[in-house]
Design a protein around this motif. Sequence first.
Motif, mmCIF file in Angstrom:
data_model
loop_
_atom_site.group_PDB
_atom_site.id
_atom_site.type_symbol
_atom_site.label_atom_id
_atom_site.label_comp_id
_atom_site.label_asym_id
_atom_site.label_seq_id
_atom_site.Cartn_x
_atom_site.Cartn_y
_atom_site.Cartn_z
ATOM 1 N N TYR A 84 0.728 3.949 -3.049
ATOM 2 C CA TYR A 84 0.439 5.585 -2.910
ATOM 3 C C TYR A 84 1.444 6.449 -3.264
ATOM 4 C CZ TYR A 84 -3.510 4.006 0.138
ATOM 5 O OH TYR A 84 -4.824 3.595 0.650
ATOM 6 N N THR A 93 0.821 -1.171 -0.086
ATOM 7 C CA THR A 93 0.069 0.051 0.206
ATOM 8 C C THR A 93 0.790 1.193 -0.140
ATOM 9 O OG1 THR A 93 -0.056 -0.208 2.418
ATOM 10 C CG2 THR A 93 -1.874 -0.908 1.056
ATOM 11 N N SER A 132 -3.888 12.515 0.651
ATOM 12 C CA SER A 132 -4.408 12.404 1.992
ATOM 13 C C SER A 132 -6.053 12.140 2.024
ATOM 14 C CB SER A 132 -4.127 13.710 2.568
ATOM 15 O OG SER A 132 -5.104 14.808 2.021
ATOM 16 N N THR A 180 -7.498 10.176 -0.266
ATOM 17 C CA THR A 180 -7.579 8.695 -0.803
ATOM 18 C C THR A 180 -7.371 7.885 0.276
ATOM 19 O OG1 THR A 180 -7.094 9.325 -3.016
ATOM 20 C CG2 THR A 180 -6.754 6.954 -2.520
ATOM 21 N N ILE A 181 -6.187 8.213 1.110
ATOM 22 C CA ILE A 181 -5.576 7.278 2.134
ATOM 23 C C ILE A 181 -6.850 6.949 3.501
ATOM 24 C CG2 ILE A 181 -4.029 7.053 4.160
ATOM 25 C CD1 ILE A 181 -2.020 8.320 2.210
ATOM 26 N N ARG A 182 -7.571 8.248 3.408
ATOM 27 C CA ARG A 182 -8.589 8.037 4.446
ATOM 28 C C ARG A 182 -9.703 7.047 4.135
ATOM 29 N NH1 ARG A 182 -13.239 10.720 3.511
ATOM 30 N NH2 ARG A 182 -13.140 11.825 1.271
#
Length: 316
Positions: free
Chosen positions: A96, A92, A159, A161-163
Amino acid sequence: MENSTQFTSFMLAGYSDSGHLKYFYLIILTVLYISIVFANIVLIMVICMERSLHEPMYLFLCSLFVNELYGSTALFPALMIHLVSDAHSVSTVYCYLQIFCIYTYGSMEFCNLSVMSYDRYLAICYPLQYNVIMTPNRVCFLICVIWLYPFAKSIITLSLTIRLKLCGNVIDKVYCDNYLLVKLACSTSDTTVNNIYGLYSLVLSVVVPLITILFSYIKILTICLKSSIETRQKAFSTCTPHLASLLNFSFGCFLNLLQSRFDRPMRNVPTVLHTILSVYFLMCQPLLNPIMYGVRMTKIRQACKYILPVGLYPKT
């Protein structure tokens, strides 16, 4: 709502079993990547070493060549490894990071081309005031904007997308794509902010630079129609590589957008062609730019002949 899982890796489903042909593809990719690295590094060195090229136009070109190295390196090494590997999973963190690099590359490319068109507009339309307007400090400021703005914008994109809570880890491409990753979210309501910011980002990263380029070339064309044949030829020689670069990169981005957003028209496309089209903007642009500018720009061509060892630069 589907059950979400904390994934530690993503599967890249864009790869297919090509048998022994994968080694042939690997050779092609290796030669292509080495050519990209060599061509861009040579021109970066030539511009840095030759004092006569320490002008705004060539400094912006140097920034463009550095970006080509940056973008191609975000794709090629991983692509070559996965091509001959049986496992096509990526962590991951790496996924990213690749999204960040590819998105900043694309944004920087449009920003750089936009600034270069503005520079040509000033040089052709305001030749007497050009040196007063394009001071070394202003050139440094514009190069900083070219690089820092896409980085800041991509950090926000990443940021958001990560959440997201994901209900899948299969990405239907040979590299990590932010839009396809967002589509893996468990709830569509969670992606509303991503979609709004994505549209906002698209306008700032693509539409605004394209409007700037269009404005610049309309002004340049207007001046050229009123000028001498010599002025037209000079404008044509400096603007042709820029226009070719812009059209090629815009075409590549359009193909990538078409594949990501509208998968139905691409279902009947052969897998190999589908893959080539998806990476076109990351493969052809980094090689096309140094070749075009190295051949078309007289001062760069002459500097290459002067600086490079005898036999390394082809005779004309």
